[in-house]
Write a protein that holds these residues in place. Structure first.
Motif, PDB file in Angstrom:
ATOM      1  N   UNK A  45       0.722  -1.312  -0.306  1.00 41.51           N
ATOM      2  CA  UNK A  45      -0.237  -0.108   0.005  1.00 41.51           C
ATOM      3  C   UNK A  45       1.019   1.664   0.138  1.00 41.51           C
ATOM      4  N   UNK A  46       0.895   1.269  -1.244  1.00 42.86           N
ATOM      5  CA  UNK A  46       1.987   2.484  -1.155  1.00 42.86           C
ATOM      6  C   UNK A  46       1.142   4.517  -1.352  1.00 42.86           C
ATOM      7  N   UNK A  47       1.853   4.838  -1.623  1.00 43.19           N
ATOM      8  CA  UNK A  47       1.441   6.640  -1.683  1.00 43.19           C
ATOM      9  C   UNK A  47       0.571   6.448  -3.162  1.00 43.19           C
ATOM     10  N   UNK A  48      -0.252   7.679  -3.680  1.00 47.55           N
ATOM     11  CA  UNK A  48      -0.320   7.452  -5.136  1.00 47.55           C
ATOM     12  C   UNK A  48       0.057   8.848  -5.454  1.00 47.55           C
ATOM     13  N   UNK A  52       6.534   5.844  -6.451  1.00 44.25           N
ATOM     14  CA  UNK A  52       5.764   4.780  -5.384  1.00 44.25           C
ATOM     15  C   UNK A  52       6.341   4.531  -4.855  1.00 44.25           C
ATOM     16  N   UNK A  53       6.401   3.472  -5.941  1.00 45.25           N
ATOM     17  CA  UNK A  53       7.201   2.387  -5.487  1.00 45.25           C
ATOM     18  C   UNK A  53       8.107   1.652  -6.204  1.00 45.25           C
ATOM     19  N   UNK A  54       9.861   1.415  -6.440  1.00 43.51           N
ATOM     20  CA  UNK A  54      10.613   1.234  -6.753  1.00 43.51           C
ATOM     21  C   UNK A  54      11.051  -0.432  -6.548  1.00 43.51           C
ATOM     22  N   UNK A  55      11.825  -0.668  -7.376  1.00 45.44           N
ATOM     23  CA  UNK A  55      12.951  -1.289  -7.526  1.00 45.44           C
ATOM     24  C   UNK A  55      14.462  -0.920  -7.415  1.00 45.44           C
ATOM     25  N   UNK A  56      15.423  -1.382  -7.038  1.00 47.98           N
ATOM     26  CA  UNK A  56      16.809  -0.900  -7.364  1.00 47.98           C
ATOM     27  C   UNK A  56      17.287  -1.234  -7.343  1.00 47.98           C
ATOM     28  N   UNK A  57      18.302  -2.325  -8.358  1.00 51.45           N
ATOM     29  CA  UNK A  57      19.797  -3.185  -8.546  1.00 51.45           C
ATOM     30  C   UNK A  57      21.422  -2.480  -9.293  1.00 51.45           C
ATOM     31  N   UNK A  73      23.661  -4.670  -4.046  1.00 52.73           N
ATOM     32  CA  UNK A  73      22.156  -4.398  -3.656  1.00 52.73           C
ATOM     33  C   UNK A  73      21.137  -4.792  -4.314  1.00 52.73           C
ATOM     34  N   UNK A  74      20.246  -5.851  -3.701  1.00 49.47           N
ATOM     35  CA  UNK A  74      18.340  -5.217  -4.485  1.00 49.47           C
ATOM     36  C   UNK A  74      18.378  -4.261  -3.653  1.00 49.47           C
ATOM     37  N   UNK A  75      17.149  -3.138  -3.933  1.00 49.27           N
ATOM     38  CA  UNK A  75      16.387  -2.490  -2.967  1.00 49.27           C
ATOM     39  C   UNK A  75      15.088  -2.320  -3.817  1.00 49.27           C
ATOM     40  N   UNK A  76      14.497  -2.458  -2.877  1.00 49.50           N
ATOM     41  CA  UNK A  76      12.757  -1.541  -3.042  1.00 49.50           C
ATOM     42  C   UNK A  76      12.335  -0.827  -2.387  1.00 49.50           C
ATOM     43  N   UNK A  77      12.458   0.410  -3.290  1.00 47.81           N
ATOM     44  CA  UNK A  77      11.662   1.254  -2.017  1.00 47.81           C
ATOM     45  C   UNK A  77      10.366   2.171  -2.502  1.00 47.81           C
ATOM     46  N   UNK A  78      10.021   2.958  -1.594  1.00 39.50           N
ATOM     47  CA  UNK A  78       9.098   3.060  -1.081  1.00 39.50           C
ATOM     48  C   UNK A  78       8.018   4.084  -0.256  1.00 39.50           C
ATOM     49  N   UNK A  79       7.423   5.210  -1.142  1.00 36.97           N
ATOM     50  CA  UNK A  79       7.485   6.471  -0.658  1.00 36.97           C
ATOM     51  C   UNK A  79       6.292   6.320  -0.064  1.00 36.97           C
ATOM     52  N   UNK A 110      30.645   1.143 -10.509  1.00 42.33           N
ATOM     53  CA  UNK A 110      29.328   0.876 -10.294  1.00 42.33           C
ATOM     54  C   UNK A 110      28.693   0.928 -10.978  1.00 42.33           C
ATOM     55  N   UNK A 111      26.888   0.655 -11.072  1.00 44.00           N
ATOM     56  CA  UNK A 111      26.657   0.306 -11.856  1.00 44.00           C
ATOM     57  C   UNK A 111      25.040   0.658 -10.831  1.00 44.00           C
ATOM     58  N   UNK A 112      23.378   0.965 -11.195  1.00 41.75           N
ATOM     59  CA  UNK A 112      22.652   1.342 -11.004  1.00 41.75           C
ATOM     60  C   UNK A 112      21.176   1.472 -12.018  1.00 41.75           C
ATOM     61  N   UNK A 113      20.149   0.754 -11.844  1.00 43.62           N
ATOM     62  CA  UNK A 113      19.289   0.733 -12.512  1.00 43.62           C
ATOM     63  C   UNK A 113      18.060   0.473 -12.005  1.00 43.62           C
ATOM     64  N   UNK A 114      17.196   1.183 -12.121  1.00 44.94           N
ATOM     65  CA  UNK A 114      15.972   1.333 -11.472  1.00 44.94           C
ATOM     66  C   UNK A 114      14.860   0.845 -12.397  1.00 44.94           C
ATOM     67  N   UNK A 115      13.628   0.092 -11.604  1.00 46.11           N
ATOM     68  CA  UNK A 115      12.452   0.372 -12.413  1.00 46.11           C
ATOM     69  C   UNK A 115      11.193   0.899 -10.877  1.00 46.11           C
ATOM     70  N   UNK A 116      10.484   0.959 -11.993  1.00 44.94           N
ATOM     71  CA  UNK A 116       9.076   1.868 -10.774  1.00 44.94           C
ATOM     72  C   UNK A 116       7.560   0.934 -11.488  1.00 44.94           C
TER      73      UNK A 116
END
Length: 153
Positions: A45-48, A52-57, A73-79, A110-116
């Motif tokens: 349940x994330x903000x609208x 607001x709901x992302x993933x980071x590699x 690192x694998x991260x779930x990001x929630x606003x 270093x490397x990073x990639x986001x998904x929302x």
């Protein structure tokens, strides 16, 4: 339709996925990634608001406790928003795999990639595109450390 669980439950969701994967097959980068992807498909349940709901590699070599360490690192990001709907903070739910720094790992840089989830991009396509990363052939040995944590950012 039932309301999705609160984002504060996300750390438990990731821990369950990682722990069940570790019991079944031991822990490798591939096992942790597959567990993270099961977590990534769960919705909370994330903000609208956008993104607001992302993933980071991400990966790179860092100084951890004074030693050079390669971290995958694998991260779930929630606003999370305030009572007026404005940005308050993010909740990061993280899985860090640590490896002794080695020349081959350091050469990766270093490397990073986001998904929302609200981006219209396909999660499966994003995941498959990351499987082409050179990091996978370099982290085929067991990590020296694995941490699952949650941070308020």
């Amino acid at each position: 339709m039932a309301k999705p669980p609160a984002v504060w439950n996300a750390i438990g969701g990731l821990r369950r996925e990682i722990e069940s994967a570790e019991v079944v097959g031991g822990m490798s980068a591939d096992t942790a990634w597959r567990a993270f992807l099961r977590f990534a498909r769960l919705r909370y349940d994330v903000a609208e608001v956008p993104d607001a709901d992302g993933l980071l590699f991400q990966y790179g070599t860092h100084a951890v406790a004074g030693a050079r360490t390669f971290v995958l690192n694998f991260t779930g990001q929630f606003e999370l928003t305030d009572s007026d709907g404005g940005h308050d903070h993010y909740l990061h739910v993280r899985c860090d795999l640590e490896y002794e720094a080695a020349p081959a790992l350091e050469r990766l840089g270093t490397y990073s990639a986001w998904f929302f989830h609200d981006s219209g991009e396909d999660l499966t396509n994003w995941c498959e595109s990351l499987r082409g990363s050179p990091v996978w052939s370099e982290v085929d040995r067991l990590p020296v450390g694995l941490t699952v944590s949650a941070d308020r950012v």
